[in-house]
Design a protein around this motif. Structure first.
Motif, PDB file in Angstrom:
ATOM      1  N   LYS A  15       0.848  -1.190   0.000  1.00 59.11           N
ATOM      2  CA  LYS A  15       0.000   0.000   0.000  1.00 59.11           C
ATOM      3  C   LYS A  15       0.886   1.242   0.000  1.00 59.11           C
ATOM      4  CE  LYS A  15      -3.950  -1.959   2.397  1.00 59.11           C
ATOM      5  NZ  LYS A  15      -4.873  -1.823   3.522  1.00 59.11           N
ATOM      6  N   PRO A  16       0.521   2.267  -0.776  1.00 61.94           N
ATOM      7  CA  PRO A  16       1.332   3.488  -0.786  1.00 61.94           C
ATOM      8  C   PRO A  16       1.139   4.320   0.477  1.00 61.94           C
ATOM      9  CG  PRO A  16      -0.565   3.743  -2.213  1.00 61.94           C
ATOM     10  CD  PRO A  16      -0.567   2.318  -1.735  1.00 61.94           C
ATOM     11  N   HIS A  17       2.117   5.162   0.758  1.00 64.40           N
ATOM     12  CA  HIS A  17       2.051   6.106   1.873  1.00 64.40           C
ATOM     13  C   HIS A  17       1.020   7.184   1.522  1.00 64.40           C
ATOM     14  CE1 HIS A  17       3.829   9.319   4.538  1.00 64.40           C
ATOM     15  NE2 HIS A  17       3.684   8.311   5.369  1.00 64.40           N
ATOM     16  N   PRO A  18       0.362   7.812   2.498  1.00 65.68           N
ATOM     17  CA  PRO A  18      -0.615   8.865   2.197  1.00 65.68           C
ATOM     18  C   PRO A  18      -0.061  10.021   1.352  1.00 65.68           C
ATOM     19  CG  PRO A  18      -0.864   8.177   4.462  1.00 65.68           C
ATOM     20  CD  PRO A  18       0.360   7.468   3.929  1.00 65.68           C
ATOM     21  N   CYS A  19       1.261  10.237   1.347  1.00 64.08           N
ATOM     22  CA  CYS A  19       1.839  11.308   0.527  1.00 64.08           C
ATOM     23  C   CYS A  19       1.860  10.923  -0.955  1.00 64.08           C
ATOM     24  CB  CYS A  19       3.248  11.669   1.006  1.00 64.08           C
ATOM     25  SG  CYS A  19       4.519  10.464   0.593  1.00 64.08           S
ATOM     26  N   GLY A  20       1.555   9.658  -1.251  1.00 62.71           N
ATOM     27  CA  GLY A  20       1.487   9.206  -2.637  1.00 62.71           C
ATOM     28  C   GLY A  20       2.673   8.372  -3.086  1.00 62.71           C
ATOM     29  N   GLU A  21       3.712   8.298  -2.291  1.00 67.62           N
ATOM     30  CA  GLU A  21       4.927   7.566  -2.646  1.00 67.62           C
ATOM     31  C   GLU A  21       4.820   6.112  -2.175  1.00 67.62           C
ATOM     32  OE1 GLU A  21       8.472   6.980  -4.428  1.00 67.62           O
ATOM     33  OE2 GLU A  21       7.393   8.872  -4.462  1.00 67.62           O
ATOM     34  N   ASN A  22       5.424   5.207  -2.934  1.00 69.83           N
ATOM     35  CA  ASN A  22       5.420   3.796  -2.558  1.00 69.83           C
ATOM     36  C   ASN A  22       6.842   3.248  -2.468  1.00 69.83           C
ATOM     37  OD1 ASN A  22       4.164   1.492  -1.744  1.00 69.83           O
ATOM     38  ND2 ASN A  22       3.584   0.813  -3.769  1.00 69.83           N
ATOM     39  N   VAL A  35      11.607   1.892   8.390  1.00 69.99           N
ATOM     40  CA  VAL A  35      11.683   2.332   7.008  1.00 69.99           C
ATOM     41  C   VAL A  35      11.353   3.820   6.926  1.00 69.99           C
ATOM     42  CG1 VAL A  35      11.222   0.086   5.937  1.00 69.99           C
ATOM     43  CG2 VAL A  35       9.313   1.532   6.585  1.00 69.99           C
ATOM     44  N   LYS A  36      11.892   4.473   5.904  1.00 68.21           N
ATOM     45  CA  LYS A  36      11.711   5.912   5.715  1.00 68.21           C
ATOM     46  C   LYS A  36      11.160   6.162   4.316  1.00 68.21           C
ATOM     47  CE  LYS A  36      14.573  10.072   5.619  1.00 68.21           C
ATOM     48  NZ  LYS A  36      15.952  10.546   5.785  1.00 68.21           N
ATOM     49  N   CYS A  40       8.565  12.064   1.537  1.00 70.82           N
ATOM     50  CA  CYS A  40       8.322  13.034   2.619  1.00 70.82           C
ATOM     51  C   CYS A  40       9.224  12.824   3.838  1.00 70.82           C
ATOM     52  CB  CYS A  40       6.856  12.999   3.043  1.00 70.82           C
ATOM     53  SG  CYS A  40       6.362  11.485   3.891  1.00 70.82           S
ATOM     54  N   GLY A  41       9.924  11.692   3.916  1.00 71.21           N
ATOM     55  CA  GLY A  41      10.842  11.460   5.023  1.00 71.21           C
ATOM     56  C   GLY A  41      10.206  10.871   6.274  1.00 71.21           C
ATOM     57  N   HIS A  42       8.914  10.543   6.223  1.00 71.85           N
ATOM     58  CA  HIS A  42       8.238   9.958   7.391  1.00 71.85           C
ATOM     59  C   HIS A  42       8.834   8.578   7.687  1.00 71.85           C
ATOM     60  CE1 HIS A  42       4.950   9.309  10.203  1.00 71.85           C
ATOM     61  NE2 HIS A  42       4.847   8.093   9.714  1.00 71.85           N
TER      62      HIS A  42
END
Length: 64
Positions: A15-22, A35-36, A40-42
């Motif tokens: 599933k992708p991160h809410p910022c849109g990156e996978n 994991v980072k 966005c660096g979360h």
């Protein structure tokens, strides 16, 4: 199917991160894996068992 991954590898999660990156970089390994997000660096820490269930594939292998 065994998934081989190591520290600093870039992996794709199911599933992708809410910022849109996978794309996620593995920054800590042990009983828990941290994991980072590469966008966005979360940072997220999860048990190795959960990480192995949620990881789809290794995108980039880090140089040793």
């Amino acid at each position: 199917m065994e998934k081989n991954y190591a520290l600093n590898d870039i992996v794709e999660m199911k599933k992708p991160h809410p910022c849109g990156e996978n794309r996620w970089q593995i920054i800590r390994m042990g009983m828990d894996i941290r994991v980072k997000c590469t966008k966005c660096g979360h940072m997220v820490m999860m048990p190795r068992r959960d990480f192995e269930k949620k990881m789809k594939k290794v995108l980039e292998i880090a140089e040793k």
